[in-house]
Scaffold this motif. Structure first.
Motif, PDB file in Angstrom:
ATOM      1  N   LYS A 111       0.820  -1.211   0.000  1.00 53.76           N
ATOM      2  CA  LYS A 111       0.000   0.000   0.000  1.00 53.76           C
ATOM      3  C   LYS A 111       0.853   1.260   0.000  1.00 53.76           C
ATOM      4  CE  LYS A 111      -3.563   2.443   2.629  1.00 53.76           C
ATOM      5  NZ  LYS A 111      -4.421   2.430   3.839  1.00 53.76           N
ATOM      6  N   ASP A 112       1.728   1.407   1.004  1.00 49.47           N
ATOM      7  CA  ASP A 112       2.572   2.595   1.069  1.00 49.47           C
ATOM      8  C   ASP A 112       3.633   2.591  -0.026  1.00 49.47           C
ATOM      9  OD1 ASP A 112       1.393   3.914   3.294  1.00 49.47           O
ATOM     10  OD2 ASP A 112       2.336   2.463   4.642  1.00 49.47           O
ATOM     11  N   GLY A 113       4.068   1.399  -0.419  1.00 49.43           N
ATOM     12  CA  GLY A 113       5.040   1.318  -1.508  1.00 49.43           C
ATOM     13  C   GLY A 113       4.494   1.883  -2.795  1.00 49.43           C
ATOM     14  N   ASN A 114       3.240   1.585  -3.114  1.00 49.21           N
ATOM     15  CA  ASN A 114       2.616   2.135  -4.321  1.00 49.21           C
ATOM     16  C   ASN A 114       2.416   3.647  -4.210  1.00 49.21           C
ATOM     17  OD1 ASN A 114       2.473  -0.331  -5.631  1.00 49.21           O
ATOM     18  ND2 ASN A 114       0.436  -0.817  -4.836  1.00 49.21           N
ATOM     19  N   ARG A 115       2.153   4.139  -2.999  1.00 48.21           N
ATOM     20  CA  ARG A 115       1.987   5.584  -2.801  1.00 48.21           C
ATOM     21  C   ARG A 115       3.255   6.345  -3.151  1.00 48.21           C
ATOM     22  NH1 ARG A 115       0.936   6.910   3.012  1.00 48.21           N
ATOM     23  NH2 ARG A 115       1.010   9.044   2.209  1.00 48.21           N
ATOM     24  N   PHE A 116       4.384   5.819  -2.720  1.00 49.68           N
ATOM     25  CA  PHE A 116       5.655   6.528  -2.908  1.00 49.68           C
ATOM     26  C   PHE A 116       6.480   5.968  -4.059  1.00 49.68           C
ATOM     27  CE2 PHE A 116       4.492   7.225   1.551  1.00 49.68           C
ATOM     28  CZ  PHE A 116       4.579   8.618   1.616  1.00 49.68           C
ATOM     29  N   LEU A 117       5.919   5.035  -4.814  1.00 53.12           N
ATOM     30  CA  LEU A 117       6.649   4.436  -5.924  1.00 53.12           C
ATOM     31  C   LEU A 117       7.077   5.453  -6.990  1.00 53.12           C
ATOM     32  CD1 LEU A 117       7.749   1.891  -7.268  1.00 53.12           C
ATOM     33  CD2 LEU A 117       5.487   1.550  -8.301  1.00 53.12           C
ATOM     34  N   PRO A 118       6.216   6.402  -7.393  1.00 54.20           N
ATOM     35  CA  PRO A 118       6.650   7.356  -8.428  1.00 54.20           C
ATOM     36  C   PRO A 118       7.907   8.133  -8.053  1.00 54.20           C
ATOM     37  CG  PRO A 118       4.272   7.437  -8.162  1.00 54.20           C
ATOM     38  CD  PRO A 118       4.791   6.572  -7.057  1.00 54.20           C
ATOM     39  N   ILE A 119       7.978   8.612  -6.807  1.00 53.97           N
ATOM     40  CA  ILE A 119       9.144   9.415  -6.427  1.00 53.97           C
ATOM     41  C   ILE A 119      10.392   8.552  -6.273  1.00 53.97           C
ATOM     42  CG2 ILE A 119       8.821   9.347  -3.898  1.00 53.97           C
ATOM     43  CD1 ILE A 119       9.552  12.359  -3.963  1.00 53.97           C
ATOM     44  N   LEU A 120      10.226   7.315  -5.775  1.00 57.19           N
ATOM     45  CA  LEU A 120      11.375   6.419  -5.647  1.00 57.19           C
ATOM     46  C   LEU A 120      11.898   6.006  -7.016  1.00 57.19           C
ATOM     47  CD1 LEU A 120      10.134   4.136  -2.719  1.00 57.19           C
ATOM     48  CD2 LEU A 120      11.877   5.927  -2.600  1.00 57.19           C
ATOM     49  N   THR A 121      10.979   5.756  -7.944  1.00 57.82           N
ATOM     50  CA  THR A 121      11.385   5.398  -9.310  1.00 57.82           C
ATOM     51  C   THR A 121      12.104   6.554  -9.984  1.00 57.82           C
ATOM     52  OG1 THR A 121       9.475   3.920  -9.493  1.00 57.82           O
ATOM     53  CG2 THR A 121      10.553   4.560 -11.537  1.00 57.82           C
ATOM     54  N   THR A 122      11.576   7.758  -9.825  1.00 60.69           N
ATOM     55  CA  THR A 122      12.201   8.935 -10.424  1.00 60.69           C
ATOM     56  C   THR A 122      13.596   9.154  -9.867  1.00 60.69           C
ATOM     57  OG1 THR A 122      10.037   9.980 -10.723  1.00 60.69           O
ATOM     58  CG2 THR A 122      11.968  11.415 -10.794  1.00 60.69           C
ATOM     59  N   ILE A 123      13.743   9.066  -8.542  1.00 55.46           N
ATOM     60  CA  ILE A 123      15.054   9.261  -7.921  1.00 55.46           C
ATOM     61  C   ILE A 123      16.056   8.228  -8.426  1.00 55.46           C
ATOM     62  CG2 ILE A 123      16.290   8.983  -5.721  1.00 55.46           C
ATOM     63  CD1 ILE A 123      13.976  10.445  -4.364  1.00 55.46           C
ATOM     64  N   PHE A 124      15.653   6.957  -8.441  1.00 56.52           N
ATOM     65  CA  PHE A 124      16.583   5.900  -8.844  1.00 56.52           C
ATOM     66  C   PHE A 124      17.059   6.084 -10.280  1.00 56.52           C
ATOM     67  CE2 PHE A 124      17.404   1.801 -10.863  1.00 56.52           C
ATOM     68  CZ  PHE A 124      18.399   1.299 -10.042  1.00 56.52           C
ATOM     69  N   PHE A 125      16.136   6.254 -11.212  1.00 56.74           N
ATOM     70  CA  PHE A 125      16.536   6.308 -12.616  1.00 56.74           C
ATOM     71  C   PHE A 125      17.174   7.646 -12.996  1.00 56.74           C
ATOM     72  CE2 PHE A 125      13.596   2.692 -12.877  1.00 56.74           C
ATOM     73  CZ  PHE A 125      14.399   1.813 -13.570  1.00 56.74           C
TER      74      PHE A 125
END
Length: 274
Positions: A100-114
């Motif tokens: 649940k929380d992973g999907n909430r913050f997934l966009p920002i984590l994906t953006t930071i990583f890539f």
């Protein structure tokens, strides 16, 4: 190798550098390049700024091409893009924050990583050869975004508990609360973003300086010193290629560390005790 040979090599390099004979050791000034476009305007661009723009455009283009026509049975290119996205989703977001929380913050984590990954990799691309994260603007911006997200997550979950536990964790004796509050403020809200910034920045700066050193020395030994010095050139060339492979590993690792630390901080902010 005898110490005298080391001394002779150092003397030869120094004399060549003085006479502009071909050896140009790396300098910190490489991270402060001159303006190449729009000088004297708020939109002035340096070589490193152009590299950052190139990395951003490449990132957007790759993900656009890889996701614009999604198929149930993916092709090779779509599969690679999906593997990258699944790595962040399952290996960082869901693993630390839950679904649940992973999907909430997934966009920002994906953006930071890539974003970090692509800008790091420009450091080993011929013709670019400097990481977009090798100047403080990008690491600092990402560290600020990471910490704004961390504070937002905690305040959104439970404002009172987040602030109380951030400054005065439970179990602290009353007479030590003020002292612990100061330490926690410095550690949590000052030192963490600084270490996030400096860890990424210093790794990319040192990697660039080492690569420049190896390949500049190779050019010098092969084409300026000549003779038996070419043997040293073969050694510096081998070290240069080996360090290039190592830099690819560092580029991926630093992107992973930055993203996973961001996820850890978010997890601490939304933990039940907060």
């Amino acid at each position: 190798m005898e110490p005298a040979l080391f001394t002779e090599a150092a003397t030869l390099i120094a004399k060549t550098a003085e006479n502009d004979g071909g050896f140009h050791p790396p300098s910190i000034l490489e991270f402060f390049p001159p303006v190449v476009l729009f000088e004297g305007t708020p939109f002035a661009l340096t070589r490193i700024t152009l590299i950052q723009i190139f990395a951003t455009v490449a990132l957007i283009l790759i993900f656009w091409l890889g996701t614009r026509r999604m198929k149930l049975v993916p092709g090779r290119f779509q599969s690679i893009v999906e593997m990258g996205l699944d790595f962040v989703r399952n290996g960082i977001a869901h693993d630390l924050l839950g679904r649940k929380d992973g999907n909430r913050f997934l966009p920002i984590l994906t953006t930071i990583f890539f974003m970090i990954l692509f800008m790091n990799l420009t450091g080993i691309v011929p013709g670019l050869q400097v990481a977009g994260t090798a100047i403080i603007a990008v690491p600092l911006l990402l560290a600020i975004i990471s910490y704004v997200t961390f504070i937002y997550a905690g305040l959104k979950k439970s404002p009172k508990k987040f602030l109380r536990n951030s400054f005065a964790p439970s179990g602290i004796p009353v007479f030590l609360v003020w002292f612990v509050a100061i330490l926690e403020f410095i550690s949590t809200f000052l030192i963490r973003p600084v270490t996030l910034t400096l860890r990424l920045l210093m790794n990319m700066m040192v990697g660039h300086l080492m690569l420049v050193l190896f390949f500049s020395a190779t050019w010098f030994f092969f084409f300026t010193a000549g003779g038996l010095w070419s043997l040293l050139g073969a050694g510096t060339l081998a070290f240069g290629f080996a360090f290039t492979v190592f830099e690819i590993l560092v580029a991926v690792l630093q992107a992973y560390i930055f993203a996973i630390l961001t996820a850890v901080y978010i997890q601490l902010a939304i933990a039940e005790e907060h």
